[in-house]
Structures are given as structure tokens and as C-alpha cells.
Write an enzyme that holds these catalytic residues in place. Structure first.
Site, mmCIF file in Angstrom:
data_model
loop_
_atom_site.group_PDB
_atom_site.id
_atom_site.type_symbol
_atom_site.label_atom_id
_atom_site.label_comp_id
_atom_site.label_asym_id
_atom_site.label_seq_id
_atom_site.Cartn_x
_atom_site.Cartn_y
_atom_site.Cartn_z
ATOM 1 N N ARG A 54 0.868 -1.187 0.000
ATOM 2 C CA ARG A 54 0.000 0.000 0.000
ATOM 3 C C ARG A 54 0.898 1.227 0.000
ATOM 4 O O ARG A 54 2.105 1.127 0.153
ATOM 5 C CB ARG A 54 -1.024 0.012 1.147
ATOM 6 C CG ARG A 54 -0.697 -0.674 2.431
ATOM 7 C CD ARG A 54 0.421 -0.041 3.207
ATOM 8 N NE ARG A 54 0.210 1.391 3.330
ATOM 9 C CZ ARG A 54 1.164 2.274 3.537
ATOM 10 N NH1 ARG A 54 2.440 1.883 3.644
ATOM 11 N NH2 ARG A 54 0.924 3.556 3.642
ATOM 12 N N ALA A 56 0.780 5.185 -2.193
ATOM 13 C CA ALA A 56 0.585 5.493 -3.615
ATOM 14 C C ALA A 56 1.764 5.090 -4.515
ATOM 15 O O ALA A 56 1.575 4.355 -5.497
ATOM 16 C CB ALA A 56 0.252 6.976 -3.761
ATOM 17 N N GLN A 198 -1.771 2.356 9.928
ATOM 18 C CA GLN A 198 -0.482 2.513 9.235
ATOM 19 C C GLN A 198 0.532 3.238 10.109
ATOM 20 O O GLN A 198 1.737 2.970 10.041
ATOM 21 C CB GLN A 198 -0.670 3.304 7.925
ATOM 22 C CG GLN A 198 -1.370 2.563 6.805
ATOM 23 C CD GLN A 198 -2.868 2.784 6.808
ATOM 24 O OE1 GLN A 198 -3.470 3.086 7.845
ATOM 25 N NE2 GLN A 198 -3.490 2.621 5.664
ATOM 26 N N ASP A 239 -2.178 10.836 -2.089
ATOM 27 C CA ASP A 239 -2.550 9.776 -3.037
ATOM 28 C C ASP A 239 -2.904 10.344 -4.395
ATOM 29 O O ASP A 239 -2.761 9.677 -5.413
ATOM 30 C CB ASP A 239 -3.713 8.951 -2.484
ATOM 31 C CG ASP A 239 -3.195 8.055 -1.380
ATOM 32 O OD1 ASP A 239 -3.072 8.535 -0.242
ATOM 33 O OD2 ASP A 239 -2.835 6.901 -1.680
ATOM 34 N N ASN A 249 -5.571 12.449 0.582
ATOM 35 C CA ASN A 249 -4.639 11.595 1.330
ATOM 36 C C ASN A 249 -5.457 10.830 2.379
ATOM 37 O O ASN A 249 -6.676 10.993 2.503
ATOM 38 C CB ASN A 249 -3.537 12.451 1.971
ATOM 39 C CG ASN A 249 -2.430 11.605 2.577
ATOM 40 O OD1 ASN A 249 -1.902 10.712 1.934
ATOM 41 N ND2 ASN A 249 -2.086 11.847 3.833
ATOM 42 N N LYS A 250 -4.786 10.030 3.160
ATOM 43 C CA LYS A 250 -5.420 9.155 4.149
ATOM 44 C C LYS A 250 -6.462 9.891 4.997
ATOM 45 O O LYS A 250 -6.230 11.021 5.425
ATOM 46 C CB LYS A 250 -4.319 8.563 5.038
ATOM 47 C CG LYS A 250 -4.764 7.607 6.115
ATOM 48 C CD LYS A 250 -5.652 6.487 5.619
ATOM 49 C CE LYS A 250 -5.040 5.649 4.519
ATOM 50 N NZ LYS A 250 -6.048 4.761 3.849
HETATM 51 O O1 MRU Z 1 -4.486 3.169 2.212
HETATM 52 P P1 MRU Z 1 -3.011 3.397 2.046
HETATM 53 O O2 MRU Z 1 -2.193 2.861 3.174
HETATM 54 O O3 MRU Z 1 -2.515 2.959 0.692
HETATM 55 O O4 MRU Z 1 -2.873 4.977 2.110
HETATM 56 C C1 MRU Z 1 -1.593 5.551 2.001
HETATM 57 C C2 MRU Z 1 -1.591 7.024 2.163
HETATM 58 O O5 MRU Z 1 -2.613 7.655 2.315
HETATM 59 C C3 MRU Z 1 -0.267 7.710 2.053
HETATM 60 O O6 MRU Z 1 -0.245 8.878 2.828
HETATM 61 C C4 MRU Z 1 -0.008 8.088 0.577
HETATM 62 O O7 MRU Z 1 -0.222 7.008 -0.266
HETATM 63 C C5 MRU Z 1 1.345 8.603 0.368
HETATM 64 S S1 MRU Z 1 2.544 7.293 0.490
HETATM 65 C C6 MRU Z 1 4.062 7.912 0.117
#
Ligand code: MRU
Length: 348
Positions: A54, A56, A198, A239, A249-250
Site C-alpha cells: 500500500r 501510492a 499505518q 494519493d 490523502n489518508k
Molecule cells: O491506504 P493506504 O495505506 O494505501 O494509504 C496511504 C496514504 O494515504 C499515504 O499517505 C499516501 O499514499 C502517500 S505514500 C508515500
């Protein structure tokens, strides 16, 4: 220099070796380091969906390898038609991180140019280059981002944006790593990042491996920490960023941006150019992935809510550009981003 077809490329969670892809199962971290081997596009797509991998940039790298694996299986019959269904299945893996579509578009461009064994070689080479390139971009981004951290103190980060989520070093966490090694920060507060944790499971583990002082907090402690003057900057990843700088983003990122503005704390977004989607004018147009409510009503296998409770589980949220102090890419810093500055940055 010509790369050998079976050359190894390795980062913390993604390994390409002997024409096979191995992924570190991020669902099992931090207490187990299980590697799973993949050899076709459908199983790679499922791994992205299930969050074995996981983040991006890591999703984009993995999808590119997924296509390369399919080409290897097809061998001399690899061509645009025979690879179509693999491209389609990979594109449905997860909807929000644009790096997935960016990486597949890069691979698709190569498919148009050749076929057979020549195409297999070209696709594996391109996937490895996407993997290596991401680390180089992160190191550049980290150097630019560290220049923004002018006050000592602790930074706050959300989700995991480190080597696990990228081709190495990390985006937001890359800035934090570089700032720590420059002596610019005292430590890091990591929000646990409900529901998938995470921050608790991955970011605190990565920082502890590097001996960077990290303090884990529940997401709802962020306002309290800011009120107490304990946070000098908030640094997050992305993302997908739309043409005007709005950032998806998350889930929980938007809350942090509102809090940071209220407390006059810099709110910094770090992402490679591959995360910018200039086809979308604003962030409201970005699709937000909805995940299973079970991720909220259970902790691991343990139920923490009444059976059959209705649960709403958007995986991401959108932070308007007006709340962002700076977006950092491998090309530099966009201070107080807007559509005009974003366009100029992409043209530079
Ligand atoms: O659901 P995930 O764990 O894939 O979400 C990840 C995020 O939101 C990160 O902040 C984003 O992908 C940037 S990773 C360098």
C-alpha cells in the site's frame, strides 16, 4: 548501459529478483516479516486490493511489475492485445492513488512500440526503472522539504509514507529522515491512523529501525499536541493532487490541516510529480475509495462494536489547497499552492 533482463531491484517492501516479484506482507507488520512471491497480474492486483502492499508510489511500482510478470508469462506472444486484460485488471486494483494509473500508462506506452521477447525485455526494464526512479525522486524531495523546517521541535505525521510506501526513503517520511539526519528536528509524533493503523504498525516501526525518536499518539490527540505547542510542522503524503493543489490523502488528513491552520503551524504535503493529476481541476473530482466497514468494527479478528453495526469507512479525504502551506515534489517547493503555481511547476 543495457540492464540484464533478470537484474535484481530491492527496496524495503518490494523485491524484483529472477523475474519474480516478492512483496513484504504489510498486513503482518510489525510483528512478522512475511514475503509473498507473485508471478501474474491477477494475483498482483489482488495483493494491492488486500493491502499486502500500500502507499501510492508503491502501488504504482507494484502494478508495473504485475504487467511485466504477465509479459514474461506470455513470452513470444506478448503484444498489445494479449496484455489488454492484464492492464484492465491492474487498473481496477484501487481507485484513488493516481500513481497506479500513471505507472500503467507508462507501461502501455511501451507496449505500443514492440512485441514478443523484445517487449518482455522492455516492460521488465521499465518496471525496474519506475522502482529505482521513485527512490531518486524521494531523495530530491527530501532535500527540498527539509529546507522548510526552520524551527526546531517535533513534527507530526499521518499514515505511512516511508520506504514501505515507496521505492525507498519515503515522501513525507523521507523529509523527516533527512531533517533528522541534518539535526533539524527533535522527533516525530506518529498518529496511529485508524482504522488500518499505518501509523502505529508501520511508521513507528520504520522510524524505530532508523533510531529516530517517535511517539505514537491516537489520531484525536493531534489538536491537544498543537495546543500544547509541541508541533512545529505537520508533514503528510498524498494519493492524488488535483491541478489546483487540492490533496487527497489518508482519512484524517483534512482534520490535521484545519487544526494546523487554527494553530498557525505549517502544513506540508510531500509527493512526487507522478501523484499530480492535472486532468482533474479540483479535489472534489477525485474518487475516494470506500472500504469494508469491518475495518472499523473489528480490531484484527476481535469485534469492537455491536454485531451488524452500520459503519462508514472512506479510506481518504480531501484537503483544499488553501489549507496547505507547501507542496514539495522532486522539482522543488510550491508555497501556498494554487492552479497557476501548480501549472508553472509542472512546466518547469
Ligand atoms: O491506504 P493506504 O495505506 O494505501 O494509504 C496511504 C496514504 O494515504 C499515504 O499517505 C499516501 O499514499 C502517500 S505514500 C508515500
Amino acid at each position: 548501459m543495457t540492464q540484464s533482463i533478470d537484474e535484481t531491484v530491492d527496496s524495503l517492501a518490494i523485491r524484483w529478483h529472477s523475474n519474480r516479484l516478492s512483496l513484504l506482507d504489510q498486513r503482518a507488520l510489525p510483528h512478522a516479516s512475511d514475503w509473498i512471491v507473485y508471478d501474474d497480474a491477477a494475483s498482483v492486483s489482488q495483493a494491492i486490493r488486500d493491502m499486502v502492499v500500500r502507499g501510492a508510489p508503491a502501488i504504482g511500482i507494484t502494478a508495473a511489475y504485475g504487467l511485466a510478470l504477465e509479459a514474461i508469462k506470455l513470452g513470444h506472444s506478448a503484444n498489445a492485445a494479449s496484455l489488454r486484460s492484464a492492464l484492465d485488471v491492474l487498473a481496477t486494483s484501487r481507485p484513488t492513488a493516481v500513481n497506479l494509473f500513471w505507472a500503467l500508462a507508462r507501461m502501455e506506452k511501451i507496449i505500443g512500440e514492440q512485441q514478443g521477447e523484445q517487449l518482455v525485455t522492455a516492460l521488465t526494464r521499465e518496471a525496474r526503472e519506475i522502482h529505482r526512479e521513485d527512490r531518486r525522486m524521494n531523495e530530491k524531495m527530501a532535500a527540498f522539504g527539509a529546507t522548510l523546517l526552520t524551527q526546531n521541535g517535533s513534527v507530526y505525521t499521518h499514515c505511512n509514507t516511508g520506504a514501505l510506501a515507496t521505492g525507498g526513503h519515503g515522501t513525507a517520511l523521507g523529509i523527516i529522515r533527512t531533517a533528522w539526519s541534518n539535526g533539524q528536528i527533535d522527533g516525530v509524533y506518529a498518529g496511529e491512523t485508524r482504522p488500518w493503523l499505518q501509523g502505529a504498525r508501520l511508521t513507528s516501526w520504520e522510524l524505530m529501525q532508523d533510531n529516530i525518536p517517535v511517539t505514537l499518539v491516537v489520531d484525536s490527540a493531534a489538536g491537544h499536541l498543537m495546543q500544547q505547542g509541541k508541533i512545529s510542522a505537520v508533514i503528510v503524503g498524498a494519493d492524488r493532487i488535483s491541478a489546483n493543489g487540492d490533496t487527497v490523502n489518508k482519512i484524517g488528513t483534512y482534520n490535521l490541516a484545519v487544526l494546523a491552520q487554527h494553530h498557525g503551524i505549517p502544513f506540508i504535503v510531500a509527493a512526487p510529480i507522478s501523484t499530480i493529476d492535472s486532468t482533474l481541476a479540483s479535489g472534489g473530482l477525485i474518487e475516494i475509495e470506500q472500504r469494508n466497514g469491518n475495518e472499523i468494527s473489528r480490531l484484527g479478528s476481535q469485534s469492537i462494536a455491536p454485531n451488524n453495526v452500520n459503519a462508514y469507512n472512506p479510506a481518504f479525504d480531501m484537503t483544499p489547497a488553501a489549507l496547505i502551506s507547501a507542496i514539495v515534489t522532486e522539482r522543488g517547493v510550491i508555497a501556498e499552492p494554487n492552479a497557476v503555481k501548480m501549472t508553472a511547476h509542472l512546466r518547469a
